[in-house]
Write a protein that holds these residues in place. Structure first.
Motif, mmCIF file in Angstrom:
data_model
loop_
_atom_site.group_PDB
_atom_site.id
_atom_site.type_symbol
_atom_site.label_atom_id
_atom_site.label_comp_id
_atom_site.label_asym_id
_atom_site.label_seq_id
_atom_site.Cartn_x
_atom_site.Cartn_y
_atom_site.Cartn_z
ATOM 1 N N PHE A 1 49.027 27.242 -12.095
ATOM 2 C CA PHE A 1 50.177 27.419 -11.068
ATOM 3 C C PHE A 1 49.786 27.346 -9.525
ATOM 4 O O PHE A 1 48.808 28.147 -9.349
ATOM 5 C CB PHE A 1 50.904 28.603 -11.414
ATOM 6 C CG PHE A 1 52.388 28.860 -10.499
ATOM 7 C CD1 PHE A 1 52.978 27.947 -10.140
ATOM 8 C CD2 PHE A 1 52.013 30.068 -9.842
ATOM 9 C CE1 PHE A 1 53.958 28.284 -9.323
ATOM 10 C CE2 PHE A 1 53.147 30.311 -8.683
ATOM 11 C CZ PHE A 1 54.059 29.422 -8.554
ATOM 12 N N ARG A 2 50.347 26.645 -8.607
ATOM 13 C CA ARG A 2 50.080 26.522 -7.265
ATOM 14 C C ARG A 2 51.361 26.833 -6.557
ATOM 15 O O ARG A 2 52.148 26.029 -6.707
ATOM 16 C CB ARG A 2 49.461 25.345 -6.981
ATOM 17 C CG ARG A 2 47.906 25.407 -7.285
ATOM 18 C CD ARG A 2 47.085 24.051 -7.284
ATOM 19 N NE ARG A 2 45.983 24.205 -7.865
ATOM 20 C CZ ARG A 2 44.807 24.506 -7.227
ATOM 21 N NH1 ARG A 2 44.769 24.485 -5.914
ATOM 22 N NH2 ARG A 2 43.812 24.650 -8.018
ATOM 23 N N PRO A 3 51.600 27.849 -5.921
ATOM 24 C CA PRO A 3 52.923 28.207 -5.312
ATOM 25 C C PRO A 3 53.391 27.019 -4.590
ATOM 26 O O PRO A 3 54.549 26.956 -4.361
ATOM 27 C CB PRO A 3 52.422 29.321 -4.411
ATOM 28 C CG PRO A 3 51.324 30.003 -5.050
ATOM 29 C CD PRO A 3 50.553 28.925 -5.661
ATOM 30 N N ASP A 4 52.507 26.398 -3.653
ATOM 31 C CA ASP A 4 53.212 25.281 -2.759
ATOM 32 C C ASP A 4 53.803 24.121 -3.680
ATOM 33 O O ASP A 4 54.771 23.339 -3.164
ATOM 34 C CB ASP A 4 52.129 24.725 -1.915
ATOM 35 C CG ASP A 4 51.673 25.647 -0.805
ATOM 36 O OD1 ASP A 4 52.769 26.018 -0.032
ATOM 37 O OD2 ASP A 4 50.651 25.896 -0.526
ATOM 38 N N TYR A 5 53.364 23.981 -5.026
ATOM 39 C CA TYR A 5 53.940 23.048 -5.632
ATOM 40 C C TYR A 5 55.526 23.319 -6.013
ATOM 41 O O TYR A 5 56.286 22.355 -6.272
ATOM 42 C CB TYR A 5 53.333 22.693 -7.083
ATOM 43 C CG TYR A 5 52.253 21.729 -7.166
ATOM 44 C CD1 TYR A 5 50.888 21.923 -6.361
ATOM 45 C CD2 TYR A 5 52.519 20.594 -8.026
ATOM 46 C CE1 TYR A 5 50.242 20.932 -6.296
ATOM 47 C CE2 TYR A 5 51.752 19.443 -7.753
ATOM 48 C CZ TYR A 5 50.512 19.596 -7.147
ATOM 49 O OH TYR A 5 49.438 18.806 -7.340
ATOM 50 N N LYS A 6 55.902 24.699 -6.105
ATOM 51 C CA LYS A 6 57.068 25.090 -6.134
ATOM 52 C C LYS A 6 58.253 24.491 -5.202
ATOM 53 O O LYS A 6 59.283 24.447 -5.250
ATOM 54 C CB LYS A 6 57.439 26.713 -6.239
ATOM 55 C CG LYS A 6 57.206 27.293 -7.510
ATOM 56 C CD LYS A 6 57.692 28.759 -7.224
ATOM 57 C CE LYS A 6 59.033 28.844 -8.059
ATOM 58 N NZ LYS A 6 59.128 29.809 -9.265
ATOM 59 N N LEU A 7 57.818 24.104 -3.962
ATOM 60 C CA LEU A 7 58.624 23.584 -3.063
ATOM 61 C C LEU A 7 58.660 22.054 -2.947
ATOM 62 O O LEU A 7 59.540 21.665 -2.085
ATOM 63 C CB LEU A 7 57.789 24.289 -1.573
ATOM 64 C CG LEU A 7 57.643 25.711 -1.591
ATOM 65 C CD1 LEU A 7 56.761 25.922 -0.282
ATOM 66 C CD2 LEU A 7 58.969 26.387 -1.527
ATOM 67 N N LEU A 8 58.051 21.623 -3.858
ATOM 68 C CA LEU A 8 58.120 20.259 -3.996
ATOM 69 C C LEU A 8 59.552 19.409 -4.404
ATOM 70 O O LEU A 8 59.773 18.181 -4.154
ATOM 71 C CB LEU A 8 57.125 19.395 -4.804
ATOM 72 C CG LEU A 8 55.610 19.751 -4.337
ATOM 73 C CD1 LEU A 8 54.564 19.243 -5.419
ATOM 74 C CD2 LEU A 8 55.258 19.086 -2.844
ATOM 75 N N GLY A 9 60.532 20.370 -5.043
ATOM 76 C CA GLY A 9 61.824 19.793 -5.087
ATOM 77 C C GLY A 9 62.314 19.388 -4.202
ATOM 78 O O GLY A 9 63.199 18.396 -3.933
#
Ligand code: ADP
Ligand code: MG
Ligand code: ZN
Length: 607
Positions: free
Chosen positions: A238-246
């Motif tokens: 898991f990489r937190p910044d990936y969560k914002l890719l929406g």
């Protein structure tokens, strides 16, 4: 006074009655609420389905919620308006003669504007599935990758084949950034691929504004999210910044997105879909099962291991190509020498060799001038030899993912091939110290060790469970040692043995002494230093049984690893695990399944 009390009492009664009524109503309302919620979500689903099938979607047919075999075949085989160009670029730019399974389907789906998740083992060629469409589309493809090093590998490769690709990351210079940002909205598209880290998307408003402009100009051709499992907290990376890719799909809904990963379970993929705000993606999963591979685990007898391997290579695999995977560069050199001494044409391959030597080994092996490559995990990238008849692991892999991938290099021509692991006790601890810095290193190694230690379940089913695949045991068709020689094990009660060996470690630690697994074995077998010997009950079990039990206790938390660092090396000791205290409890028992060929258990232990 008495009246006041009576009044208060009466009022309390009525308040309580009222409260009771309210609670009843609340529970009724809650029930109603949950019913309405479920009705609402059902209605939303129906509406969503109706909307998306009403939308034009490039192809004449509306996207179906499920992607059938026929759909897959259609995309794998049919000709599309871009097919000629795609085929041309495959050969002229990528210098590849043909597609691997699923690549064509993935490319055709992405070219027709579909959102796509592509699940394929590492090394099978996922990158091509967005790099090639990038060359055949107007504008540029935005690629999100989690690590700068991953991006650099791809950029280097793309440069070597003359594909214009650039990256924007924290270390890009001001001039580079400026040039790239300008290029994004240049109709002539000076680059076809733009690699960025997710941080860049999250933090750079400038980048987002240029993306928006490019989108409006029709220059943002496609979004590729590499290692897409990084979005999900349930994934292993898991990489937190990936969560914002929406934000990408929300801002640029018309741009097709392709998410790529080697290891994602269906629940992780669902999570990624939600996080990336992708409505109806098609998921392509490379077939997991390799029916032509025979899986086997053998006990590694350190003294005779090379002889055992040589006998296989000179016997069953005479004149056939194969790989022997080893632990270290030194092992690669040594094992290659040992095999050559036994008249086998073997060469080592590891990361520390000259590139020209590596190429030579690869070439000679491909053309059958040598029979065996003795390799570290560095031997993998770019290997595309179809007729590999055996992959022998001189040392176990560090994870099931690794094992699946390494063993998977066998039998790519779909003819039968063997994958044999030599499972050695001491190797476990060598690998354990090697992966000591990795967060999930020990857990992954435990899974691999459990695969080797297993005696009663189909090896394929263990891998299937590991990769969250639906599995039906009949599908193995006796193509693993367990299915072929089934029921060759006994179930033992090892409680007493466990108490004995755990007390050895307990005793040592009470004297501030750390024991390596080897020392524990020796002490338990009565071969330790005299001062310990009187304190312990020596066992009559064989060496293999002693090792198997220690491994079992480590895997099940009665022991755990205790690392100690020196400037030169990392030491592995056994310490008491979280469950060791349970052994003091007289009703606690431990059973274990063991191969029947381990003979010295007293029949009293057999359940
Ligand atoms: P992944 O991302 O799935 O781990 P890569 O995209 O890095 O895999 O590709 C791994 C290797 O496979 C690369 O060396 C690539 O050139 C090679 N490759 C990709 N597609 C093909 C193909 N159709 N035929 C032969 N080699 C290919
Ligand atoms: Mg990749
Ligand atoms: Zn099986």
């Amino acid at each position: 006074m008495a009246n006041d009390i009576d009044d208060a009492q009466a009022e309390l009664d009525s308040v309580e009655a009222e409260l009771e009524m309210l609670e009843l109503q609340i529970s009724e309302l809650l029930e109603k609420q949950s019913k309405l919620n479920s009705r609402k979500s059902k209605l939303l689903k129906t509406l969503e389905g109706a909307c998306s099938s009403a939308q034009p979607s490039g192809s004449s047919k509306a996207p179906k919620p499920t992607f059938s075999k026929q759909d897959l075949q259609h995309h794998e085989e049919s000709d599309f308006s871009w097919s000629k160009e795609v085929q041309g670029e495959l050969m002229s730019v990528f210098k590849l003669s043909k597609f691997r399974p699923l690549q064509r389907a993935a490319i055709n789906l992405s070219m027709s504007g579909k959102d796509l998740f592509l699940v394929m083992p590492t090394g099978r060629g996922k990158s091509l599935c967005f790099q090639l469409p990038a060359l055949c589309s107007k504008g540029f493809t935005l690629v999100i990758a989690p690590l700068v090093s991953l991006m650099e590998d791809q950029l280097m490769y793309l440069k070597s084949i003359d594909v214009a690709a650039v990256t924007l990351n924290a270390s890009s210079s001001k001039e580079d950034s400026k040039r790239i940002l300008a290029g994004m909205i240049d109709k002539n598209s000076p680059f076809k691929l733009l690699y960025v880290t997710p941080e860049k998307i999250a933090k750079s408003k400038l980048l987002m504004s240029k993306l928006e402009k490019a989108y409006n100009m029709g220059l943002l051709a496609r979004i590729a999210v590499d290692e897409v499992h990084c979005c999900s907290q349930w994934g292993h990376d898991f990489r937190p910044d990936y969560k914002l890719l929406g934000i990408l799909k929300r801002q640029f809904p018309k741009v097709p997105l392709v998410g790529l990963t080697a290891t994602a379970t269906s629940s992780v993929l669902k999570d990624c879909q939600k996080i990336l705000c992708v409505q109806n993606p098609i998921t392509l999963t490379a077939p997991f099962n390799r029916p032509n591979l025979y899986y086997e685990v053998r006990f590694k007898d350190n003294e005779n291991c090379i002889d055992d391997i040589a006998a296989l290579i000179k016997g069953k695999y005479k004149n056939q190509s194969g790989i022997v995977y080893v632990f270290s560069q030194k092992d690669a050199e040594n094992v290659a020498v040992d095999l050559r001494k036994r008249d086998i044409l073997a060469q080592p391959y590891h990361a520390n060799m000259q590139p020209s030597d590596k190429t030579l080994v690869h070439k000679h092996w491909a053309s059958k001038r040598i029979q065996v490559v003795v390799a570290t995990v560095a031997f993998g990238m770019g290997i595309d030899k179809a007729d590999v008849r055996f992959v022998i692991h001189h040392t176990i892999s560090k994870s099931i993912e690794n094992y699946y991938q390494e063993s998977g290099r066998a039998g790519r021509d779909d003819n039968p091939a063997d994958c044999i692991v030599f499972f050695g006790f001491m190797d476990i601890f060598r690998i354990s110290t090697m992966v000591v810095m990795e967060n999930t290193g020990q857990q992954k190694l435990h899974n691999m060790v459990a695969y080797c230690q297993n005696v009663d379940r189909c090896r394929r089913s263990l891998m299937a469970i590991h990769f969250d695949e639906v599995w039906n045991d009949d599908e193995c068709d006796q193509m693993c040692d367990v299915c072929r020689h089934g029921n060759d094990y006994v179930t033992m009660d090892i409680t007493k043995h466990a108490q004995d060996v755990v007390s050895i470690v307990e005793h040592a630690s009470s004297m501030d002494e750390k024991l390596t697994p080897l020392k524990v074995c020796e002490a338990w077998m009565g071969k330790g230093p005299a001062k310990h010997r009187k304190m312990i009950t020596a066992t009559s079990l064989s060496r293999l049984e002693v090792e198997s039990i220690i491994i079992h206790l480590l895997l099940h938390g009665y022991f755990s690893e205790d690392f100690s660092f020196t400037p030169y090396t990392t030491h592995f000791y056994l310490k008491l695990g979280r469950k060791s205290a349970l052994l003091k409890n007289s009703s606690h028992s431990i059973t274990m399944k063991m191969r029947r060929i381990l003979p010295s258990f007293s029949t009293a232990d057999v359940i």
